[in-house]
Design an enzyme around this catalytic site. Structure first.
Site, mmCIF file in Angstrom:
data_model
loop_
_atom_site.group_PDB
_atom_site.id
_atom_site.type_symbol
_atom_site.label_atom_id
_atom_site.label_comp_id
_atom_site.label_asym_id
_atom_site.label_seq_id
_atom_site.Cartn_x
_atom_site.Cartn_y
_atom_site.Cartn_z
ATOM 1 N N GLU A 1 8.341 5.313 8.906
ATOM 2 C CA GLU A 1 10.133 5.609 9.276
ATOM 3 C C GLU A 1 10.411 4.544 8.408
ATOM 4 O O GLU A 1 11.141 3.205 9.237
ATOM 5 C CB GLU A 1 10.931 5.557 10.696
ATOM 6 N N CYS B 1 16.575 -0.708 6.441
ATOM 7 C CA CYS B 1 15.695 -0.981 7.103
ATOM 8 C C CYS B 1 13.824 -0.881 7.051
ATOM 9 O O CYS B 1 13.866 0.637 7.525
ATOM 10 C CB CYS B 1 15.961 -1.019 8.902
ATOM 11 N N CYS C 1 2.995 -1.592 16.581
ATOM 12 C CA CYS C 1 3.052 -2.385 16.976
ATOM 13 C C CYS C 1 2.202 -2.688 18.315
ATOM 14 O O CYS C 1 2.221 -2.485 19.008
ATOM 15 C CB CYS C 1 4.730 -2.645 17.065
ATOM 16 N N CYS D 1 7.119 -5.031 23.176
ATOM 17 C CA CYS D 1 8.168 -5.549 23.870
ATOM 18 C C CYS D 1 8.330 -4.047 24.796
ATOM 19 O O CYS D 1 8.829 -2.868 24.962
ATOM 20 C CB CYS D 1 9.328 -6.138 23.055
ATOM 21 N N CYS E 1 11.202 -1.217 23.681
ATOM 22 C CA CYS E 1 11.140 -1.021 22.296
ATOM 23 C C CYS E 1 10.841 0.410 22.373
ATOM 24 O O CYS E 1 8.650 0.609 22.166
ATOM 25 C CB CYS E 1 10.164 -1.913 21.143
ATOM 26 N N HIS F 1 16.358 -12.511 22.824
ATOM 27 C CA HIS F 1 16.282 -11.454 24.394
ATOM 28 C C HIS F 1 16.596 -12.109 25.726
ATOM 29 O O HIS F 1 16.415 -11.499 26.439
ATOM 30 C CB HIS F 1 15.655 -10.630 24.269
ATOM 31 N N ASN G 1 19.490 0.594 23.008
ATOM 32 C CA ASN G 1 19.006 1.857 22.758
ATOM 33 C C ASN G 1 18.213 2.699 23.441
ATOM 34 O O ASN G 1 17.001 2.132 23.938
ATOM 35 C CB ASN G 1 18.599 2.617 21.119
ATOM 36 N N CYS H 1 18.182 1.129 16.594
ATOM 37 C CA CYS H 1 17.482 -0.375 17.106
ATOM 38 C C CYS H 1 16.547 -0.076 18.014
ATOM 39 O O CYS H 1 16.467 0.476 19.232
ATOM 40 C CB CYS H 1 17.660 -1.690 16.837
HETATM 41 N N1 SAH Z 1 8.689 -6.643 15.787
HETATM 42 C C1 SAH Z 1 10.315 -7.505 15.252
HETATM 43 C C2 SAH Z 1 11.038 -6.794 13.721
HETATM 44 C C3 SAH Z 1 11.226 -4.966 15.022
HETATM 45 S S1 SAH Z 1 12.247 -5.010 16.040
HETATM 46 C C4 SAH Z 1 11.106 -8.030 16.574
HETATM 47 O O1 SAH Z 1 10.220 -8.181 17.264
HETATM 48 O O2 SAH Z 1 12.120 -8.841 15.622
HETATM 49 C C5 SAH Z 1 14.328 -4.647 15.513
HETATM 50 C C6 SAH Z 1 14.524 -5.210 16.332
HETATM 51 O O3 SAH Z 1 14.983 -4.142 17.114
HETATM 52 C C7 SAH Z 1 14.475 -6.742 17.805
HETATM 53 O O4 SAH Z 1 15.358 -7.688 18.522
HETATM 54 C C8 SAH Z 1 14.408 -5.177 19.030
HETATM 55 O O5 SAH Z 1 13.591 -6.353 20.184
HETATM 56 C C9 SAH Z 1 15.550 -4.472 18.934
HETATM 57 N N2 SAH Z 1 15.114 -3.587 19.643
HETATM 58 C C10 SAH Z 1 13.776 -2.421 19.558
HETATM 59 N N3 SAH Z 1 13.567 -1.636 20.672
HETATM 60 C C11 SAH Z 1 15.451 -2.289 21.288
HETATM 61 C C12 SAH Z 1 15.948 -1.401 22.122
HETATM 62 N N4 SAH Z 1 15.639 0.100 23.015
HETATM 63 N N5 SAH Z 1 17.763 -0.901 21.915
HETATM 64 C C13 SAH Z 1 17.256 -2.281 20.421
HETATM 65 N N6 SAH Z 1 17.319 -2.523 20.483
HETATM 66 C C14 SAH Z 1 15.918 -2.908 20.060
#
Ligand code: SAH
Length: 349
Positions: free
Chosen positions: A84, A97, A104, A108, A111, A209, A283, A324
């Protein structure tokens, strides 16, 4: 799509072609042309290429457009997975993006991609092709910015990501300035340092974070192996070596990482470092969590009072699960659309 200019030259020389053909073929490839349509190449060469080569490998499966103008592309790989990408138009720029992996490994907590584990790395060609597809969709506008903030951890797929960056940056291709390409990482210190030595002017975004190891380890499990002190030290080195301001991403999880104590500690961590913080209202994934604009703006105020430069990320495309953290490598289902719409404030990818 993933061949470097000198490799393309070698390949074409093997077909008995002069050097300058590489430039022509790369320009066509990165504009998304089919081999048969490369009209300034001699017909026998086009036929030869069609037998010997392939221009890209991704099939567009779904394009879902949100009312805010962002659209999510779901592209099918040759081995059947979905990749995506999200295209985010602005009046003065167009950002894509991109994903760097299918799934992954870092899990996290908030995510969606992290919940499914890692399937495989994307190749440099598959990364470049996401931008090429996006460019085709926005023509006559130009893709001006690329952010590695889609599915996957870019620094865990280091070689393919750096190769893709060099290809995107190349004047024969889309020629996107390295300063307009951002790599976002969950915080892998060795790879951050290696990236600093590439001689590229890439923007670095670190997904922090939280400001204490106790809270960060709950949200970003890799923190247990690479705690905040290590990540901050690598980010400082990156800033020193590249002269670029480092961005810190911070998903606001109300009551957990937006407390006054976290704010104070975050300001301390950033002291003396040319840096900015991107607050991202959380989100929803799988129906859980919700973007809380008030929590984000309260935390922003708290940080600004302590001298920290802050923006609140405007997450777009939530309607099509393109915001995100919502990417998960499934084609958008009809009943996903219209749910979970984020209320953005200011700032952007
Ligand atoms: N693996 C990389 C890039 C992918 S995510 C990283 O961790 O940076 C890009 C951004 O979106 C990251 O800062 C991630 O923490 C954020 N993200 C992930 N889940 C999210 C959510 N539910 N709401 C808002 N941001 C989120």
């Amino acid at each position: 799509m993933g061949l470097a200019p000198d490799e393309l030259e070698l390949f074409l020389r093997g077909l008995g072609e002069p050097r300058y053909r590489a430039r022509q073929v790369m320009a066509w490839l990165h504009r998304g042309a089919a081999l048969a349509d490369m009209s300034d190449l001699p017909l026998p060469l086009r036929q030869h290429l069609a037998q010997q080569a392939r221009a890209g490998s991704l099939q567009l499966e779904v394009e879902a457009r949100a009312r805010d103008g962002a659209s999510k592309l779901a592209l099918r790989t040759a081995d059947g997975h979905l990749v995506e990408s999200v295209v985010i138009p602005h009046p003065r720029r167009t950002t894509v993006c991109v994903s760097s992996q299918i799934g992954c490994a870092y899990r996290c907590r908030f995510c969606a991609t992290g919940q499914q584990g890692l399937t495989r790395d994307l190749s440099a060609g598959e990364i470049v092709e996401q931008v090429v597809r996006a460019q085709q969709g926005v023509h006559p506008a130009r893709v001006s910015n690329v952010v590695f903030m889609g599915m996957g951890e870019p620094l865990a797929n280091y070689y393919a990501v750096v190769r893709a960056v060099r290809l995107l940056n190349h004047p024969w291709g889309l020629h996107i300035g390295a300063r307009h390409i951002a790599i976002s990482t969950c915080g892998l210190p060795d790879q951050i340092r290696r990236l600093a030595g590439e001689g590229l002017q890439l923007a670095l975004a670190v997904s922090l974070h939280a400001a204490t190891d106790e809270v960060r380890s709950q949200l970003v499990p890799v923190n247990r192996s690479h705690p905040i002190a290590q990540v901050m030290s690598a980010a400082r080195d990156y800033g020193d070596r590249t002269g670029r301001k480092v961005a810190f991403q911070y998903v606001v999880v109300p009551g957990l990482n937006d407390t006054p104590g976290q704010g104070r500690r975050l300001a301390e961590l950033l002291k003396g470092l040319p840096a900015m913080v991107n607050l991202i209202p959380q989100n929803p994934i799988n129906g859980f969590g919700r973007p809380d604009a008030r929590a984000a703006s309260n935390f922003a105020r708290l940080l600004r009072e302590r001298g920290v430069e802050v923006a609140i990320r405007k997450s777009r495309g939530a309607e099509v699960l393109g915001a995100c953290g919502q990417l998960r490598g499934r084609a958008g289902r009809q009943n996903d659309v219209g749910r979970d719409t984020a209320r953005p404030t200011q700032g952007s990818c």
